[in-house]
Design an enzyme around this catalytic site. Structure first.
Site, PDB file in Angstrom:
ATOM      1  N   CYS A 253       0.833  -1.206   0.000  1.00  0.00           N
ATOM      2  CA  CYS A 253       0.000   0.000   0.000  1.00  0.00           C
ATOM      3  C   CYS A 253       0.871   1.261   0.000  1.00  0.00           C
ATOM      4  O   CYS A 253       1.688   1.467   0.905  1.00  0.00           O
ATOM      5  CB  CYS A 253      -0.910  -0.042   1.237  1.00  0.00           C
TER       6      CYS A 253
ATOM      7  N   CYS B   8       0.404   3.495   2.997  1.00  0.00           N
ATOM      8  CA  CYS B   8       0.979   2.845   4.182  1.00  0.00           C
ATOM      9  C   CYS B   8       2.493   3.059   4.234  1.00  0.00           C
ATOM     10  O   CYS B   8       3.071   3.269   5.303  1.00  0.00           O
ATOM     11  CB  CYS B   8       0.680   1.344   4.167  1.00  0.00           C
TER      12      CYS B   8
END
Length: 247
Positions: free
Chosen positions: A165, A168
């Protein structure tokens, strides 16, 4: 002359109306709820054209039943795979959130696919909602194991994300920096979401990344998306202040 002007105006209005209707159709596609997406998907059954826009590694780890892997950033691979799809049939696309899937959706539409549905909230929303997936990984931590993991006399900051991600990855160094500022009064726990799918369901996590701040096993703050260092520090200070006032 007047008739010609009238004809041109009528034609222009028709074109504008068609554009408006198309815009409304596209808007409808983009605003599907998870339930509506799932209903359309299952209505197609085995005929559904489901495309995973993530990397092959992510696809092999977890994917929707019946999905194929197609990376839109690889033009050669895209052209090779797209000829196998039927343009007159609906296509269902997804990625972790809606970044890569949105790019793929636009690419498919540019190539003549008129009905393309994007999974709202992405694969993280699907997994966090407890929907069925094909998986090569275990369900990971149980809720009881998680509760033991976050047990602490100090504040506990849980970072739930994924190595795949992008958001992230941007959040990770921010969390590390915050942890460095609180070596004695903050415990940081990092959870790989797609390796702990059942935990994601139990915690009602539908978006990545998600930060959860605990005090005495209770949630005092939770936020989806990338948080700034100042925002996290503010929430930590707030939790510490409230705790001190109760003593």
């Amino acid at each position: 002359m007047k008739n010609k002007i009238r004809l041109v105006l009528t034609f222009a209005i028709a074109i504008l109306s068609l554009g408006y209707l198309n815009a409304q159709d596209n808007k409808k596609d983009q605003s599907l709820t998870l339930a509506e997406f799932e209903s359309k998907l299952y209505k197609e059954g085995a005929k559904a054209q489901i495309i995973d826009a993530r990397s092959l590694e992510e696809y092999q780890q977890n994917h929707l039943v019946g999905a194929i892997s197609l990376n839109a950033s690889d033009d050669a691979e895209f052209q090779k795979q797209v000829v196998r799809l039927k343009k007159d049939k609906p296509v269902f696309v997804y990625s972790i959130g809606n970044g890569r899937s949105n790019a793929l959706k636009k690419k498919l539409q540019a190539n003549g696919f008129s009905e393309v549905y994007e999974l709202p909230g992405g694969f993280s929303n699907w997994v966090g909602s407890g929907k069925k997936v094909v998986s090569s990984t275990s369900n990971g931590l149980t809720l009881d194991e998680y509760k033991k993991l976050i047990k602490s006399d100090n504040l506990v900051l849980v970072d739930i994300g994924s190595k795949y991600c992008g958001a992230c990855k941007r959040l990770a160094p921010i969390v590390d920096s915050v942890a460095g500022n609180h070596p004695k009064d903050l415990k940081v726990v990092k959870i790989e979401f797609f390796e702990n799918k059942q935990l994601g369901v139990d915690l009602n996590i539908n978006s990545l990344p998600t930060l959860i701040l605990y005090k005495d096993d209770k949630i005092v703050w939770q936020k989806n998306g990338v948080s700034s260092k100042d925002q996290i520090e503010k929430e930590i200070l707030s939790a510490q202040t409230k705790s001190a006032s109760l003593k």
